[in-house]
Motif scaffolding. Structure first.
Motif, mmCIF file in Angstrom:
data_model
loop_
_atom_site.group_PDB
_atom_site.id
_atom_site.type_symbol
_atom_site.label_atom_id
_atom_site.label_comp_id
_atom_site.label_asym_id
_atom_site.label_seq_id
_atom_site.Cartn_x
_atom_site.Cartn_y
_atom_site.Cartn_z
ATOM 1 N N ARG A 87 0.382 -9.222 4.674
ATOM 2 C CA ARG A 87 -0.691 -9.986 4.057
ATOM 3 C C ARG A 87 -1.787 -9.063 3.559
ATOM 4 N N ASN A 88 -1.368 -7.871 3.141
ATOM 5 C CA ASN A 88 -2.356 -6.880 2.758
ATOM 6 C C ASN A 88 -1.787 -6.064 1.601
ATOM 7 N N GLY A 89 -2.638 -5.531 0.766
ATOM 8 C CA GLY A 89 -2.186 -4.712 -0.358
ATOM 9 C C GLY A 89 -2.820 -3.341 -0.282
ATOM 10 N N ASN A 90 -2.668 -2.566 -1.372
ATOM 11 C CA ASN A 90 -3.091 -1.184 -1.341
ATOM 12 C C ASN A 90 -4.474 -0.998 -1.975
ATOM 13 N N GLY A 91 -5.142 0.057 -1.562
ATOM 14 C CA GLY A 91 -6.477 0.313 -2.083
ATOM 15 C C GLY A 91 -6.429 0.728 -3.547
ATOM 16 N N VAL A 92 -5.769 1.849 -3.787
ATOM 17 C CA VAL A 92 -5.582 2.302 -5.169
ATOM 18 C C VAL A 92 -4.086 2.413 -5.388
ATOM 19 N N HIS A 93 -3.571 1.651 -6.344
ATOM 20 C CA HIS A 93 -2.126 1.631 -6.552
ATOM 21 C C HIS A 93 -1.812 2.078 -7.973
ATOM 22 N N LEU A 94 -0.967 3.101 -8.099
ATOM 23 C CA LEU A 94 -0.541 3.570 -9.418
ATOM 24 C C LEU A 94 0.947 3.282 -9.562
ATOM 25 N N TRP A 95 1.302 2.535 -10.580
ATOM 26 C CA TRP A 95 2.710 2.166 -10.793
ATOM 27 C C TRP A 95 3.113 2.596 -12.190
ATOM 28 N N TYR A 96 4.110 3.475 -12.284
ATOM 29 C CA TYR A 96 4.514 4.026 -13.585
ATOM 30 C C TYR A 96 3.297 4.515 -14.361
ATOM 31 N N SER A 97 2.412 5.207 -13.682
ATOM 32 C CA SER A 97 1.180 5.656 -14.339
ATOM 33 C C SER A 97 0.993 7.143 -14.091
ATOM 34 N N PRO A 98 1.509 8.001 -14.977
ATOM 35 C CA PRO A 98 1.422 9.442 -14.752
ATOM 36 C C PRO A 98 0.063 10.026 -15.125
ATOM 37 N N TYR A 99 -0.209 11.172 -14.563
ATOM 38 C CA TYR A 99 -1.370 11.983 -14.954
ATOM 39 C C TYR A 99 -2.687 11.233 -14.849
ATOM 40 N N ASN A 100 -2.944 10.697 -13.701
ATOM 41 C CA ASN A 100 -4.251 10.111 -13.419
ATOM 42 C C ASN A 100 -4.895 10.891 -12.287
ATOM 43 N N ARG A 101 -6.207 10.732 -12.174
ATOM 44 C CA ARG A 101 -6.927 11.412 -11.097
ATOM 45 C C ARG A 101 -7.593 10.385 -10.197
ATOM 46 N N VAL A 102 -7.473 10.607 -8.902
ATOM 47 C CA VAL A 102 -8.109 9.726 -7.918
ATOM 48 C C VAL A 102 -9.000 10.609 -7.052
ATOM 49 N N GLU A 103 -10.320 10.479 -7.210
ATOM 50 C CA GLU A 103 -11.224 11.434 -6.571
ATOM 51 C C GLU A 103 -12.341 10.757 -5.797
ATOM 52 N N ASP A 104 -12.631 11.310 -4.648
ATOM 53 C CA ASP A 104 -13.851 10.981 -3.913
ATOM 54 C C ASP A 104 -14.004 9.490 -3.608
ATOM 55 N N ASN A 105 -12.910 8.797 -3.478
ATOM 56 C CA ASN A 105 -13.000 7.393 -3.089
ATOM 57 C C ASN A 105 -12.933 7.266 -1.574
ATOM 58 N N GLN A 106 -13.402 6.108 -1.096
ATOM 59 C CA GLN A 106 -13.234 5.799 0.324
ATOM 60 C C GLN A 106 -12.451 4.504 0.423
ATOM 61 N N VAL A 107 -11.366 4.534 1.181
ATOM 62 C CA VAL A 107 -10.524 3.344 1.300
ATOM 63 C C VAL A 107 -10.321 3.022 2.766
ATOM 64 N N ARG A 108 -10.618 1.804 3.144
ATOM 65 C CA ARG A 108 -10.433 1.394 4.540
ATOM 66 C C ARG A 108 -9.795 0.010 4.590
ATOM 67 N N GLY A 109 -9.014 -0.204 5.614
ATOM 68 C CA GLY A 109 -8.537 -1.552 5.932
ATOM 69 C C GLY A 109 -7.544 -2.130 4.944
ATOM 70 N N GLN A 110 -6.875 -1.283 4.136
ATOM 71 C CA GLN A 110 -5.841 -1.782 3.238
ATOM 72 C C GLN A 110 -4.467 -1.541 3.874
ATOM 73 N N ARG A 111 -3.399 -1.857 3.127
ATOM 74 C CA ARG A 111 -2.072 -1.516 3.632
ATOM 75 C C ARG A 111 -1.885 -0.013 3.457
ATOM 76 N N ASP A 112 -1.700 0.465 2.214
ATOM 77 C CA ASP A 112 -1.779 1.895 1.945
ATOM 78 C C ASP A 112 -3.147 2.169 1.325
ATOM 79 N N GLY A 113 -3.751 3.247 1.734
ATOM 80 C CA GLY A 113 -5.030 3.574 1.108
ATOM 81 C C GLY A 113 -4.835 3.835 -0.378
ATOM 82 N N ILE A 114 -3.949 4.780 -0.683
ATOM 83 C CA ILE A 114 -3.655 5.152 -2.064
ATOM 84 C C ILE A 114 -2.146 5.241 -2.195
#
Lengths: 263, 426, 247
Positions: free
Chosen positions: B174-201
């Motif tokens: 019953r939970n999803g992910n904080g930052v989810h990239l699907w078929y999305s190449p060459y992106n940057r994920v920086e300095d985020n804070q993720v709590r209490g999700q299924r996968d953080g990133i």
């Protein structure tokens, strides 16, 4: 109560002068200092010390205690020919043996641990549990020594029994458990194993320290029961309770023996 | 699929510069060059973000004044749009729907609060979704109780930075992910804070991603998760108290540097879980107080160097099919087990690491011990086979076992560090 | 003053005391004699409560004694081949005994007579057998007890010390105390004892005034009288049962 105190004081004063006891405290101090000097980090020293405690504390309490009670035969007879009840003489004798031993342990291992442990990155809880475990082990094995000494008139026989009890409880028991685990590996052994650990004071003391020191490993095991026991304050609480029971039972056995036997 | 992504990548390379420039300087003065400047809020020209977006032209800036906004899902189809929240206006999904969907390139979303998407078993319902777009910037937003917080699909060249994501903490199903990239190449994920999700990133089929400086904490499953995502890099992240810190699966050439893997202490608690990966490097990371620090299954040709393993249950667990990895200059201290394995033959190679359990000497004074160190204890093998035996950890009987094994080394694998360091490297 | 009634004690299958009764009267010194290993020491330990009898009871002034040992305040005991805590100094032994019985009246004459003050700092473990004996006797007399139990008190004592001890024993008799002495040296007992209790095979073969024993056996001295008693026993054991010698 005051007679207990008097017996205790006389007995303890006698022991405090005993050079083996002094050597015991000094030895523990030296080992602890050496561990800090050579061993480096706090958790490591606690680990080495845990091994020393599990090995040495029962051995010294058993051998020293048995020899001491045997050597105190005259003293006991003298006390018992005085207007004192056997109950208070026993209480004084037991405390007179157990408290100096505990003090020697706490001085030898505890003081340097506190001095260095404060500086090193040692987990405080593990320090406290190690001291608690060692002290309770001392009380337990001092009582076992009294049981053995009161059941034997021959000193050599008493000493052999003491060594035998030490070997069984520190090594043979765990060896048997290991064999059991290997042989019965396909069975659900969680519950029986926890029970088996509670039945041996050395194991209880060890697991008590583990709950603070190796919580990561204990929690890594898949068993739900382990997680329930070691993932909360329940584990240390159960272990301390079991160790206290372990300290109490041989005291009661020795006391019963003391009240009935002839001197 | 692949050709489509390639075409988008070419477009991305043109637009990326502009997108990033917007982050650095341009976004602050949205009115430059006479572009539209739209204001949303009570008493403003637009009562809803949806209305403002409908009125916006490419390059417009929309300012959202403080307040609570509850409106149907807003879909942005205007490129180069900048949406800026003042003092985190709160967009509420009312437990029923997604909040903002970007379907245009180079859109910037900054300073909004997204809340309460509700839970769906049918879709990956996301608070902020970017679909088939290039060069978007999602920065400094807040997410509260979203199923998925940020979801990039078939998008590239985007930047996800400085967002604060707090999930419901609900169970995995019953939970999803904080930052989810699907078929999305060459992106940057920086300095985020993720709590209490299924996968953080979570990087899924997303190559070339970079994750750095993130804090992923208390997530149900993994702090960071790679699936079929090659040539990624993550560095300087902190993973704390997640089900497992990081899981890297079915991916090649992953670079992992200077991360902290802390406190994954469940029964499936792994600081870093590697499954079927090759040719990566793991260096200068810290693994502390995990059930298992580093778990390698079907992982090969990894360069594992200068990491610190402290106070883990198992510092390193090498499964039989892990091979040809090199361990150099790592530090092992206070672990219940330094190295464990389920195999007698190990084809990984340890040299020049520091082991607190090493008791050798250095007569030739070259800084390494003259006697090899064998990090796999016999008792570790017993526990690998009979996990309940763990209760005998630190029992004197295990020392007897280990001593016997040292004299007659027949059971433990031949694995040894021939040149163990005499002094801790760090 | 203190009396044993029907005391039985067996160690395993070996019966040591087989229904023994004995009364110690004030102002009388009783000699406890008998062959080695006949239970003299066991008997004394039963009086002290050190040994638990299998049957029988112990009466003090006609009342059964309590189990808490308070009655031992009226007993002074000098054990055989004195066994004392070896790590304590002589002075500490007395200090400890006094601490155990605060406020009790003290009789330190033997301490002075034996010159124990000169050994005050000496550890018991380093004392010679004779000095231990002196220490032990002095401890027994320390609280001027109503009942004195002395197990082989003159063994190892030089004649002078032995004389000093006997003088104290006579003084105790004068003071109306009940004294029980076990000893092998019969000539010594003859000098000071009023009664004799002869223990053999778990029972008293004779118990009563020494004069009664001399009369019974027709001897003039205690030693041949006891020897005659022993011979009689052998005859008794070897031959048919016959009536016992009794006071």
């Amino acid at each position: 109560m005051s007679t207990i105190g008097l017996v205790l004081r006389a007995s303890a004063r006698d022991l405090a002068r005993n050079r083996w006891l002094i050597a015991y405290a000094a030895g523990f101090w030296a080992v602890t200092e050496a561990l800090f000097y050579f061993g480096g980090s706090g958790p490591q020293v606690i680990l080495s010390l845990l091994n020393a405690v599990l090995f040495v504390v029962p051995l010294v309490a058993l051998v020293f205690g048995t020899a001491h009670v045997h050597a105190s035969r005259e003293f006991i007879e003298m006390l018992l020919s005085q207007p004192l009840s056997r109950r208070s003489v026993f209480a004084g004798l037991y405390l007179g043996l157990a408290l100096p031993l505990t003090a020697a342990f706490l001085l030898g291992a505890g003081v340097p641990l506190l001095l260095h442990g404060a500086a090193a990155d040692a987990p405080r809880l593990a320090l406290v549990l190690l001291a608690t475990g060692g002290a309770l082990l001392t009380l337990t094995f001092a009582a076992l020594a009294m049981v053995i000494a009161l059941a034997t008139d021959d000193r050599l026989r008493g000493m052999m029994l003491a060594l035998g009890a030490w070997f069984v409880l520190t090594l043979a028991y765990d060896g048997a458990v290991l064999v059991l685990v290997s042989a019965m590996g396909d069975w659900p052994l969680e519950r029986p194993l926890l029970a088996l650990m509670l039945l041996n004071p050395v194991d209880v003391a060890r697991v008590l320290v583990l709950t603070a020191l190796d919580a990561s490993a204990l929690l890594g095991y898949t068993g739900a029961l382990f997680r329930r026991v070691f993932g909360s304050a329940l584990g240390p609480a159960v272990a301390v309770a079991a160790l206290s029971a372990w300290a109490a039972i041989p005291v009661l056995v020795a006391r019963r023996r003391f009240l009935r036997r002839d001197f | 699929m692949v050709t489509e992504v390639r075409a988008r990548l070419r477009r991305a390379s043109r637009l990326l510069a502009g997108g990033l420039a917007a982050v650095v300087g341009g976004a602050v003065s949205g009115t430059a060059g006479g572009a539209q400047d739209l204001v949303v809020g009570a008493g403003a020209r637009f009562a809803t973000l949806g209305a403002a977006v409908a009125a916006a032209t490419p390059g417009a800036t929309i300012r959202v004044t403080p307040g609570r906004y509850a409106e149907p899902t807003v879909v942005v189809r205007v490129p180069r749009l900048t949406i800026i929240g003042e003092d985190w206006p709160r967009f509420d999904g009312e437990g029923a729907h997604e909040i903002l969907v970007i379907r245009a390139d180079s859109v910037t979303v900054r300073g909004l609060e997204f809340a309460n998407t509700g839970i769906s078993q049918m879709e990956d319902r996301s608070a902020l979704r970017v679909t088939e777009s290039v060069g978007c910037v999602l920065a400094d937003n807040r997410f509260r109780d979203a199923l998925f917080a940020i979801y990039l699909e078939r998008s590239t060249g985007c930047l996800v930075r400085g967002n604060d994501i707090r999930g419901t903490g609900g169970v995995e199903t019953r939970n999803g992910n904080g930052v989810h990239l699907w078929y999305s190449p060459y992106n940057r994920v920086e300095d985020n804070q993720v709590r209490g999700q299924r996968d953080g990133i979570y990087f899924e089929f997303s190559r070339g991603a970079v994750a750095s400086g993130n804090l992923s904490e208390g997530n149900r499953r993994y702090g960071l998760h790679f699936m079929f995502s090659d040539s990624c890099r993550y560095e300087r992240n902190t993973f704390r108290d997640n089900g497992a810190g990081v899981a890297v699966m079915y991916s090649k050439v992953i670079t992992m540097e200077e991360n902290a893997f802390l406190g994954a202490d469940g029964s499936t608690g792994y600081g870093l879980l590697l499954k079927d990966i090759t040719d990566g490097s793991i260096s200068r990371n810290r693994f502390e107080e995990n059930s298992t620090g580093l778990f390698l299954e079907g992982a090969s040709r990894l360069d594992i160097r200068d990491n610190d393993f402290r106070r883990n249950g198992w510092a390193v667990r090498l499964m039989a099919d892990a091979e040809d990895s090199r361990f150099r200059g790592n530090l092992f201290a206070g672990n219940a087990f330094d190295v464990s394995t389920n195999s007698r033959t190990l084809r990984s190679d340890f040299e020049g690491n520091w082991w607190d359990a090493y008791r050798g000497y250095d007569l030739d004074r070259d800084g390494t011990g003259d006697v090899p160190f064998r990090p796999v204890r016999l008792f570790a093998l017993v526990v690998e086979k009979h996990p309940e035996a763990l209760l005998l950890l630190r029992s004197p009987i295990t020392s007897v076992l280990d001593a016997a094994e040292r004299v007659f080394p027949v059971l433990t694998p031949a694995l040894a560090d021939p040149r163990p360091l005499m002094r801790a490297p760090r | 003053m203190i009396a044993l009634e029907g005391i039985r004690k067996a160690y395993g299958r070996r019966s040591v005391l087989d229904g023994v009764s004995l009364a110690l009267e004030p102002g009388r010194i009783t000699a406890l004699v008998g062959p080695n290993g006949t239970g003299k020491t066991t008997l004394i330990k039963v009086i002290l409560g050190l040994t638990r009898p299998d049957a029988g009871r112990l009466l003090l002034d006609g009342e059964p004694v309590d189990d808490d040992g308070a009655y031992r305040a009226r007993i002074g005991y000098a054990p055989q081949a004195p066994r004392l805590p070896e790590n304590l100094a002589v002075g500490e032994v007395f200090a400890m005994l006094r601490a155990l019985r605060p406020g009790a009246a003290l009789d330190e004459r033997l301490i002075e007579d034996f010159g124990l003050r000169g050994e005050w700092q000496t550890r018991v473990g380093t004392l010679s057998g004779g000095w231990r004996q002196k220490l032990s006797s002095a401890c027994a007399f320390l609280f001027a007890p109503d009942v004195l139990l002395l197990d082989e008190p003159t063994a190892g004592l030089d004649p002078v010390s032995s004389g000093l001890l006997k003088a104290q024993l006579r003084a105790a008799r004068e003071a109306g105390r009940a004294v029980l002495i076990s000893s092998h040296i019969l000539s010594e007992l003859e000098e000071i004892a009023d009664d004799i209790a002869f223990l053999s095979d778990g029972q008293f073969r004779f118990s009563g005034p020494i004069s009664g024993l001399l009369e019974e056996t027709g001897m003039r001295r205690l030693e041949p009288a006891v020897a005659a008693l022993l011979r009689g026993l052998r005859v008794e054991q070897g031959g048919a049962p016959r009536s016992r010698v009794r006071a």
